[in-house]
Design an enzyme around this catalytic site. Structure first.
Site, mmCIF file in Angstrom:
data_model
loop_
_atom_site.group_PDB
_atom_site.id
_atom_site.type_symbol
_atom_site.label_atom_id
_atom_site.label_comp_id
_atom_site.label_asym_id
_atom_site.label_seq_id
_atom_site.Cartn_x
_atom_site.Cartn_y
_atom_site.Cartn_z
ATOM 1 N N ARG A 113 -15.941 28.111 26.681
ATOM 2 C CA ARG A 113 -15.219 27.095 27.440
ATOM 3 C C ARG A 113 -15.589 27.309 28.901
ATOM 4 O O ARG A 113 -15.901 28.418 29.308
ATOM 5 C CB ARG A 113 -13.712 27.237 27.238
ATOM 6 C CG ARG A 113 -13.279 27.127 25.772
ATOM 7 C CD ARG A 113 -11.795 27.427 25.617
ATOM 8 N NE ARG A 113 -11.359 27.290 24.220
ATOM 9 C CZ ARG A 113 -11.349 28.284 23.338
ATOM 10 N NH1 ARG A 113 -11.757 29.503 23.702
ATOM 11 N NH2 ARG A 113 -10.948 28.081 22.096
ATOM 12 N N ARG A 147 -20.080 23.376 24.128
ATOM 13 C CA ARG A 147 -19.491 24.316 23.152
ATOM 14 C C ARG A 147 -19.582 23.707 21.752
ATOM 15 O O ARG A 147 -19.933 24.392 20.790
ATOM 16 C CB ARG A 147 -18.040 24.613 23.539
ATOM 17 C CG ARG A 147 -17.259 25.487 22.552
ATOM 18 C CD ARG A 147 -15.884 25.808 23.166
ATOM 19 N NE ARG A 147 -14.904 26.215 22.183
ATOM 20 C CZ ARG A 147 -14.719 27.466 21.766
ATOM 21 N NH1 ARG A 147 -15.490 28.430 22.237
ATOM 22 N NH2 ARG A 147 -13.778 27.754 20.885
ATOM 23 N N LYS A 151 -8.444 31.621 24.983
ATOM 24 C CA LYS A 151 -7.355 30.779 24.472
ATOM 25 C C LYS A 151 -6.563 31.545 23.424
ATOM 26 O O LYS A 151 -7.138 32.163 22.530
ATOM 27 C CB LYS A 151 -7.944 29.498 23.868
ATOM 28 C CG LYS A 151 -6.890 28.457 23.524
ATOM 29 C CD LYS A 151 -7.556 27.170 23.060
ATOM 30 C CE LYS A 151 -6.518 26.104 22.735
ATOM 31 N NZ LYS A 151 -7.159 24.841 22.298
ATOM 32 N N HIS A 172 -12.057 31.034 16.970
ATOM 33 C CA HIS A 172 -11.068 30.228 16.259
ATOM 34 C C HIS A 172 -10.224 31.106 15.340
ATOM 35 O O HIS A 172 -10.763 31.956 14.623
ATOM 36 C CB HIS A 172 -11.755 29.158 15.405
ATOM 37 C CG HIS A 172 -12.343 28.039 16.211
ATOM 38 N ND1 HIS A 172 -13.331 27.197 15.725
ATOM 39 C CD2 HIS A 172 -12.094 27.624 17.484
ATOM 40 C CE1 HIS A 172 -13.656 26.319 16.651
ATOM 41 N NE2 HIS A 172 -12.921 26.558 17.724
ATOM 42 N N HIS A 193 -17.102 20.770 27.648
ATOM 43 C CA HIS A 193 -16.761 21.220 26.300
ATOM 44 C C HIS A 193 -17.761 20.712 25.262
ATOM 45 O O HIS A 193 -17.868 21.292 24.176
ATOM 46 C CB HIS A 193 -15.347 20.753 25.943
ATOM 47 C CG HIS A 193 -14.605 21.710 25.073
ATOM 48 N ND1 HIS A 193 -14.195 22.959 25.496
ATOM 49 C CD2 HIS A 193 -14.196 21.618 23.780
ATOM 50 C CE1 HIS A 193 -13.563 23.583 24.520
ATOM 51 N NE2 HIS A 193 -13.562 22.797 23.458
ATOM 52 N N TYR A 204 -17.111 20.989 12.380
ATOM 53 C CA TYR A 204 -18.527 20.830 12.720
ATOM 54 C C TYR A 204 -19.377 20.550 11.483
ATOM 55 O O TYR A 204 -20.481 20.001 11.600
ATOM 56 C CB TYR A 204 -19.039 22.066 13.466
ATOM 57 C CG TYR A 204 -18.290 22.295 14.761
ATOM 58 C CD1 TYR A 204 -18.434 21.409 15.828
ATOM 59 C CD2 TYR A 204 -17.415 23.362 14.903
ATOM 60 C CE1 TYR A 204 -17.733 21.590 17.005
ATOM 61 C CE2 TYR A 204 -16.706 23.557 16.086
ATOM 62 C CZ TYR A 204 -16.864 22.662 17.134
ATOM 63 O OH TYR A 204 -16.157 22.839 18.292
#
Length: 319
Positions: A136, A269, A161, A292, A266, A301
């Site tokens: 990010r 990414r 995050k 994640h 973003h 994805y």
């Protein structure tokens, strides 16, 4: 109450004592203030679950906010009642608005190259790292010298995050450029140190280690051109570059590259993850590199690639 805001200032201090990020602090205070104004400046202790439910519903029906925005507002109010006022809201009987699934925008490798060709200097290197490491934008800007391992081509992302640390890969081309940026950052830090100034440090670290600002390990790789006052401690320091400078230069590069897609920092990414899966990389490896928690988040994805169709061909091709 709202003019001098002693109530909000008290909440601010409580948030800081708990070690929340500056962004979370600003966000929570914003939504708590909106909630109080919505209820005609009545004190939250006089309100309860019914008023919270009405406010969140109003945000969706009248404010037309996105689902994630509604979740942030809910988190702010849960903090207000549960952690600050110590009042249990109980079951709100409230269901968040359903989130419509949208596939992320992904650039082809050719499009990535076109955008990069219209960038130069620091902005170009930052975008290269976003694409080459799956970061990010603020994770990249917060990189310190100690987070970069040039020997095994890896980056350590601290306090990402969800307050998670993770390690991800670093491209060899970016590593070569980073050597130059690290040297420049050290020279700048040494000049700052002569004036008793150093990089901004994580909350309370400066008190625990008074000379940490002199250690090269804590210097930002992408330091700001200006010094400022630390928002929590008030100490004069040098922060990292602001993300707005990168975003502006990126938008200009996208225009020059004549790309019609909506491209943000973003997007690179997203492209990182998609291109790794295209090359046959294991989805759990990609999940770990992105940081994640849930594999389902990474699986989006595979939908971009069309892999969720498991090789199903169109009946038109059978004619």
């Amino acid at each position: 109450m709202m003019s001098s805001s002693p109530f909000l200032e008290a909440i601010r201090q409580d948030i800081r004592l708990r070690g929340y990020s500056i962004r979370t602090e600003k966000s929570y205070l914003y939504w708590i203030k909106r909630y109080i104004l919505f209820n005609h400046k009545r004190h939250p202790s006089e309100l309860g679950a019914l008023e919270v439910k009405c406010f969140l519903s109003w945000l969706t029906t009248n404010g037309h906010v996105a689902v994630n925005t509604q979740k942030v507002a809910l988190n702010a109010l849960v903090f207000l009642y549960h952690k600050y006022l110590h009042i249990e809201l109980g079951d709100l009987g409230f269901t968040l608005a359903s989130k419509q699934r949208r596939l992320p925008t992904v650039l082809s490798k050719k499009e990535v190259s076109k955008v990069l060709s219209h960038l130069k200097g620091t902005a170009k290197l930052i975008i290269e790292i976003l694409y080459g490491s799956g970061l990010r934008v603020n994770e990249c800007l917060r990189l310190r010298i100690q987070d970069i391992n040039l020997d095994n081509f890896s980056l350590l992302i601290r306090d990402g995050k969800g307050n998670k640390d993770r390690q991800t890969l670093l491209s060899q081309s970016s590593a070569k450029q980073l050597t130059h940026y690290i040297e420049k950052a050290i020279v700048l830090q040494q000049a700052d140190n002569l004036n008793g100034i150093g990089p901004s440090l994580p909350f309370a670290l400066g008190k625990k280690y008074p000379n940490a600002y002199r250690q090269t390990a804590w210097m930002f790789v992408f330091p700001s051109q200006n010094i400022c006052q630390h928002p929590l401690t008030g100490v004069t320091c040098r922060h990292h570059r602001h993300d707005s400078t990168v975003r502006k230069k990126l938008q200009r590069a996208v225009q020059l590259a004549n790309i019609s897609k909506r491209v943000t920092c973003h997007t690179f990414r997203h492209s990182f993850a998609t291109h790794l899966l295209e090359k046959g990389r294991d989805i759990r490896t990609v999940q770990e590199l992105l940081g994640h928690n849930d594999l389902n988040t990474t699986q989006i994805y595979t939908h971009v690639l069309g892999q969720h169709y498991a090789g199903t061909s169109s009946p038109m091709d059978d004619l």
